[in-house]
Design an enzyme around this catalytic site. Structure first.
Site, PDB file in Angstrom:
ATOM      1  N   ARG A 166     -50.209 -21.236  29.661  1.00 14.67           N
ATOM      2  CA  ARG A 166     -49.533 -20.933  30.831  1.00 14.67           C
ATOM      3  C   ARG A 166     -50.073 -20.277  32.160  1.00 14.67           C
ATOM      4  NH1 ARG A 166     -43.826 -21.933  30.367  1.00 14.67           N
ATOM      5  NH2 ARG A 166     -43.234 -21.665  27.939  1.00 14.67           N
TER       6      ARG A 166
ATOM      7  N   ARG B 243     -37.249 -21.534  36.608  1.00 17.36           N
ATOM      8  CA  ARG B 243     -38.300 -22.036  35.792  1.00 17.36           C
ATOM      9  C   ARG B 243     -39.171 -22.877  36.531  1.00 17.36           C
ATOM     10  NH1 ARG B 243     -35.218 -25.696  31.833  1.00 17.36           N
ATOM     11  NH2 ARG B 243     -37.183 -26.234  30.992  1.00 17.36           N
TER      12      ARG B 243
END
Length: 193
Positions: A88, A150
């Site tokens: 990520r 998100r």
């Protein structure tokens, strides 16, 4: 086949990873699933993660990297794996490179699904309708506010990972707005088959 899937939430990573999982007979490894499994199994890393998660904190890179390192050594991942939700951050991408190098492994490709963000919201709304129509539970994060959060997190943390892999020459960018089968065909072509 060792792959990483990148793309914003709702881009179709899960759908495409499931197809590749079946085609290559390799596991799709989701860091969220791995964290929950490590906690449930009460592994040392899982116990460390549980304390942090129970306190509402984000699990640090070293714990996430440790869980991924443990998971890719399991027998079902011997022929390869698809990483979904990891790395990520650029720090995680660098840690993954070190981890793979230590095992004499390398990634075969990094697949990034490029999508129109306005269309992503429509996809999320459709996923909610499909879930309701099919009698399935609606994901807690499938609403416009959660989706925007998100997406913002993706841009802040994960989007730079694409540049990292592009610089390494391993990034394969695919039009994620095409029909599902066309996306699958483009991925197959990018992977050389």
């Amino acid at each position: 086949m060792r792959l990483v899937f990148l793309g914003p939430p709702g881009a179709g990573k899960g759908t495409q990873a499931a197809r590749l999982q079946e085609k290559y007979r390799i596991p799709q490894l989701s860091t969220g699933d791995m964290l929950r499994a490590a906690v449930k199994a009460a592994t040392p890393i899982g116990l460390d993660a549980k304390v942090i998660m129970d306190a509402g904190g984000l699990v640090p890179d070293e714990i996430v990297v440790g869980i991924v390192a443990d998971r890719i050594c399991e027998p079902d991942a011997k022929s390869g794996f698809i990483l979904d939700g990891f790395p990520r951050t650029v720090n995680q991408a660098e840690a993954l490179a070190r981890m793979l190098r230590a095992r004499n492994m390398d990634l075969d490709a990094v697949i990034e699904l490029k999508v129109d963000e306005a269309a992503l919201l429509a996809r999320i709304e459709q996923r909610v309708k499909d879930s309701i129509a099919g009698g399935a539970a609606v994901r807690a994060d499938d609403n416009p506010e959660a989706f925007k959060a998100r997406l913002d997190a993706y841009h802040a943390q994960t989007a730079p990972v694409s540049a990292y892999y592009a610089e390494k020459g391993s990034l394969k960018t695919i039009d994620g707005m095409a029909p599902v089968d066309a996306v699958s065909e483009a991925i197959a072509k990018a992977l050389g088959g």
